[in-house]
Design a protein around this motif. Sequence first.
Motif, PDB file in Angstrom:
ATOM      1  N   VAL A 100       0.858  -1.185   0.000  1.00 40.25           N
ATOM      2  CA  VAL A 100       0.000   0.000   0.000  1.00 40.25           C
ATOM      3  C   VAL A 100       0.893   1.233   0.000  1.00 40.25           C
ATOM      4  O   VAL A 100       1.814   1.352   0.822  1.00 40.25           O
ATOM      5  CB  VAL A 100      -0.940   0.006   1.226  1.00 40.25           C
ATOM      6  N   LEU A 101       0.615   2.156  -0.923  1.00 40.71           N
ATOM      7  CA  LEU A 101       1.446   3.347  -1.093  1.00 40.71           C
ATOM      8  C   LEU A 101       0.639   4.619  -0.886  1.00 40.71           C
ATOM      9  O   LEU A 101      -0.546   4.681  -1.222  1.00 40.71           O
ATOM     10  CB  LEU A 101       2.041   3.394  -2.504  1.00 40.71           C
ATOM     11  N   LYS A 102       1.290   5.624  -0.341  1.00 42.22           N
ATOM     12  CA  LYS A 102       0.780   6.989  -0.416  1.00 42.22           C
ATOM     13  C   LYS A 102       1.167   7.504  -1.802  1.00 42.22           C
ATOM     14  O   LYS A 102       2.284   7.254  -2.276  1.00 42.22           O
ATOM     15  CB  LYS A 102       1.414   7.870   0.658  1.00 42.22           C
ATOM     16  N   ASN A 103       0.263   8.210  -2.451  1.00 42.65           N
ATOM     17  CA  ASN A 103       0.530   8.635  -3.825  1.00 42.65           C
ATOM     18  C   ASN A 103       1.328   9.934  -3.856  1.00 42.65           C
ATOM     19  O   ASN A 103       0.825  11.013  -4.180  1.00 42.65           O
ATOM     20  CB  ASN A 103      -0.777   8.793  -4.602  1.00 42.65           C
ATOM     21  N   VAL A 104       2.595   9.787  -3.486  1.00 47.77           N
ATOM     22  CA  VAL A 104       3.538  10.908  -3.513  1.00 47.77           C
ATOM     23  C   VAL A 104       4.805  10.442  -4.205  1.00 47.77           C
ATOM     24  O   VAL A 104       5.151   9.260  -4.147  1.00 47.77           O
ATOM     25  CB  VAL A 104       3.876  11.403  -2.093  1.00 47.77           C
ATOM     26  N   TYR A 105       5.488  11.366  -4.838  1.00 49.72           N
ATOM     27  CA  TYR A 105       6.768  11.009  -5.431  1.00 49.72           C
ATOM     28  C   TYR A 105       7.847  10.995  -4.360  1.00 49.72           C
ATOM     29  O   TYR A 105       7.876  11.831  -3.448  1.00 49.72           O
ATOM     30  CB  TYR A 105       7.142  11.966  -6.556  1.00 49.72           C
ATOM     31  N   ALA A 106       8.728  10.014  -4.469  1.00 54.45           N
ATOM     32  CA  ALA A 106       9.851   9.877  -3.547  1.00 54.45           C
ATOM     33  C   ALA A 106      10.981   9.180  -4.286  1.00 54.45           C
ATOM     34  O   ALA A 106      10.771   8.592  -5.352  1.00 54.45           O
ATOM     35  CB  ALA A 106       9.444   9.088  -2.307  1.00 54.45           C
ATOM     36  N   ARG A 107      12.167   9.221  -3.702  1.00 50.47           N
ATOM     37  CA  ARG A 107      13.314   8.579  -4.367  1.00 50.47           C
ATOM     38  C   ARG A 107      13.254   7.069  -4.275  1.00 50.47           C
ATOM     39  O   ARG A 107      13.800   6.374  -5.133  1.00 50.47           O
ATOM     40  CB  ARG A 107      14.611   9.083  -3.738  1.00 50.47           C
ATOM     41  N   THR A 108      12.602   6.549  -3.238  1.00 51.26           N
ATOM     42  CA  THR A 108      12.558   5.102  -3.037  1.00 51.26           C
ATOM     43  C   THR A 108      11.129   4.641  -2.823  1.00 51.26           C
ATOM     44  O   THR A 108      10.251   5.418  -2.416  1.00 51.26           O
ATOM     45  CB  THR A 108      13.381   4.691  -1.803  1.00 51.26           C
ATOM     46  N   MET A 109      10.925   3.351  -3.061  1.00 51.25           N
ATOM     47  CA  MET A 109       9.626   2.753  -2.785  1.00 51.25           C
ATOM     48  C   MET A 109       9.269   2.874  -1.315  1.00 51.25           C
ATOM     49  O   MET A 109       8.122   3.156  -0.948  1.00 51.25           O
ATOM     50  CB  MET A 109       9.662   1.292  -3.246  1.00 51.25           C
ATOM     51  N   GLN A 110      10.258   2.666  -0.430  1.00 56.44           N
ATOM     52  CA  GLN A 110       9.969   2.702   1.005  1.00 56.44           C
ATOM     53  C   GLN A 110       9.485   4.070   1.461  1.00 56.44           C
ATOM     54  O   GLN A 110       8.710   4.173   2.412  1.00 56.44           O
ATOM     55  CB  GLN A 110      11.203   2.282   1.803  1.00 56.44           C
TER      56      GLN A 110
END
Length: 464
Positions: free
Chosen positions: A178-188
């Motif tokens: 389950v992900l928050k829909n934000v951009y980040a450098r890593t999946m974690q």
Amino acid sequence: MGASLVALAGCTSADTKPQASSEQARAPGRGKGYSHDPYPSTYHAYPGAATLVTNVTILDGEGGRIDGGSVLFRDTKIVAVGQNLPRDADVTVIDGRGKYLTPGVIDIHSHLGDYPSPGVPALSDGNEATSPVTADVWAEHSVWPQDPGFSRALTNGGVTTLQVLPGSANLFGGRSVVLKNVYARTMQAMKFPGAPYGLKMACGENPKRVYGSKGRQPATRMGNMAVDRQTWARAAEYKRRWDKYEDKGGEMPGRDIAMDTLRGVLDGEILIQNHCYRADEMANVMDMAKEFGYKVTAFHHAVEAYKIADLLKENGACAAVWADWYGFKMEAYDAVNENLAILEKQGTCAMIHSDDENGIQRLNQEVAKARMSGIKAGYDISEAQAWRWLAINPAKALGIDRQTGSLKPGKMADAVLWNGNPFSVYTRPQMVWVDGALLYDASNPKLRPVSDFELGQPGEGDVK
């Protein structure tokens, strides 16, 4: 010297058997034999400002509606919901007159990141179609955080949370995330904090077609069930060995990464997300769950769920369905557009889902279609009631309903301001907040999330 050797020999005589080391014998405690979360979330909310949205129609995600309402966000959380809320000096005030405010859309069935855009073989990482049982794979280890699809889902569809699943080639496809829909450098850094893992399972045509064509089991539906049952039997034995070790100590059992996941299901910490179309197969799977002592959290696609709404309710299983997507294969043939409305009428936990990188951008329209089909069939379903299919119901099926899924004080400030009635095809998100941070503003070109992959490319951030 001889006397010394005799003395040493006496120390290992049969009268004094070697003792297992205290380290080997010590019981670590239930669930502590190995890490259950070796890739923990490192998510941190983007910085946001205290915000008051006023004069807006609120659909709270749990079936409530407030006309001329107000919602206050502060420090990543929803602080207050009601009418005529006080305006503190440090608060940014947004007049929502003529607009709707809803919880952020939650999509329980997505493959973004695992089947990203561009859709080329080099980026196709969602189906480990090498064995009917691949419970050892984790969808998160294929997630590409720079998938341009994440921004399209947020800006066009108001999606703030999504579950990324492995594909459905296998009976046991692997873990979901389950992900928050934000951009980040890593999946974690995208992982929803504290969200349970899911296990993707599949029944029906896909596994028997994929592996029957290779001349191996399963090649039939009875083969599907046989492999499922044998695998669960192995998992139950694996669980017994590890439970005994963690409770009583002794020699540590060998690790099996696939069995770790299945043990997690049997312990209730990992949720079953089951691809299944036909009513009879869903009934078989629920009986199999009783046989081995686990629970199906949700059936996905569930085209024939309307036939067994009572059984789903009785077994506490949700149904994630489409509005009118059917007929593309035999098991998807016997559909009715009233599926979601019938499930709602019967009191079954039900919701909409996408399973598509384009469909995820207009789930509000899919709910509008499903609601209208129900109304035409005589089911009185209000706008507020229908929004539960996009919010609190998928949150419950993901085990995150205490954190998100509705506009209630104390929950994450995940919200969408729509520029009109969200049940209209002409309506789009005006603003989208994730944990109180304004990540998209249709009137501000600088507030449109763009992945690193798109930077410098023609059309970057385009949301048309």
